[in-house]
Design a protein around this motif. Sequence first.
Motif, short mmCIF file in Angstrom:
data_model
loop_
_atom_site.label_atom_id
_atom_site.label_comp_id
_atom_site.label_asym_id
_atom_site.label_seq_id
_atom_site.Cartn_x
_atom_site.Cartn_y
_atom_site.Cartn_z
N ARG A 204 -3.07 3.92 2.73
CA ARG A 204 -2.29 5.23 3.80
C ARG A 204 -1.14 4.82 3.84
N SER A 205 -0.74 3.16 3.36
CA SER A 205 0.86 3.05 3.40
C SER A 205 1.94 3.35 3.32
N LEU A 206 3.34 2.89 3.29
CA LEU A 206 4.50 4.24 2.62
C LEU A 206 4.27 4.68 0.94
N GLU B 56 15.11 -8.99 8.50
CA GLU B 56 13.54 -9.76 8.50
C GLU B 56 12.80 -8.19 7.43
N ALA B 57 12.84 -6.59 8.36
CA ALA B 57 12.27 -5.94 7.72
C ALA B 57 13.28 -5.98 6.32
N THR C 45 5.76 -5.86 2.32
CA THR C 45 5.13 -6.25 3.20
C THR C 45 5.09 -5.30 4.40
N TYR C 46 6.45 -4.85 4.11
CA TYR C 46 7.15 -3.47 4.83
C TYR C 46 6.21 -2.82 5.17
N GLY C 47 6.28 -2.26 6.98
CA GLY C 47 4.99 -1.04 7.18
C GLY C 47 4.09 -1.52 7.32
N ILE C 48 4.03 -2.78 7.11
CA ILE C 48 2.55 -3.51 7.63
C ILE C 48 2.01 -3.75 8.76
N GLY D 43 -2.32 -6.14 10.17
CA GLY D 43 -2.46 -5.85 8.53
C GLY D 43 -2.94 -4.72 8.47
N ASP D 44 -2.85 -3.81 9.84
CA ASP D 44 -3.62 -2.26 8.96
C ASP D 44 -1.96 -1.70 8.80
N PRO D 45 -1.44 -0.74 8.11
CA PRO D 45 -0.14 -0.23 7.96
C PRO D 45 0.11 0.72 9.24
N ILE D 46 1.48 0.23 9.47
CA ILE D 46 2.55 1.42 10.45
C ILE D 46 2.59 2.78 10.78
N ASP D 47 1.74 3.07 11.18
CA ASP D 47 2.91 5.08 11.48
C ASP D 47 3.15 5.50 10.98
N VAL D 48 3.55 6.34 10.03
CA VAL D 48 4.82 6.65 9.20
C VAL D 48 5.97 7.04 10.17
N ALA D 49 5.57 7.62 11.26
CA ALA D 49 6.38 8.62 12.57
C ALA D 49 6.87 7.57 13.66
N ARG D 50 5.98 6.27 13.39
CA ARG D 50 6.69 4.78 14.03
C ARG D 50 7.64 4.25 13.72
#
Length: 164
Positions: A36-38, A116-117, A125-128, A133-140
């Motif tokens: 469910r990541s990007l 860095e991003a 590993t972007y967005g993790i 280690g969970d995916p970062i919310d897309v809205a965030r």
Amino acid sequence: MASRTAKSAKAKTELRRTRLGPSRGQKAAKTKVKARSLSKRELAEFRRLLEDERTRLLEELEAMEEHTPEVEDQVGMDIGGGYDEDLADVASSTFEREKGLALESSVQQMLAQVEEALGRMEEGTYGICQRCGDPIDVARLRVLPFATLCIRCKELEEKTNGAR
Ligand SMILES: [Zn+2]
């Protein structure tokens, strides 16, 4: 005799299949949750966003670096004057200069975060979240494209910092 052996072999295969069945299903379900990541499209969108931000920050830094020596020259001239009015000017110039330097370092910090991003994007590993280690919310990520922590870990970190 031969048919009997074939039959038992077939039964064994079937038994193995049913044993493998559920565990395979569980694995598939787990992978689904993690995926469910990007999406590729979202990644491309964030890459563009970060690259634009990097360009903007670099331009801002360049403009600051061009401006800083001028202020320093002015401070030197004011000290030579020796009048009270000039001292006030020196104070305000120093303040302006320090404010400028603080601003410059915050722009540099932001630039470092953006770079860095982009580096994490290259690594995949972007967005993790770097903590869990969970995916970062897309809205965030839309609000903070260089976020390194998911909202849960960020809140946890802020709570820990606030307790100091
Ligand atoms: Zn996290």
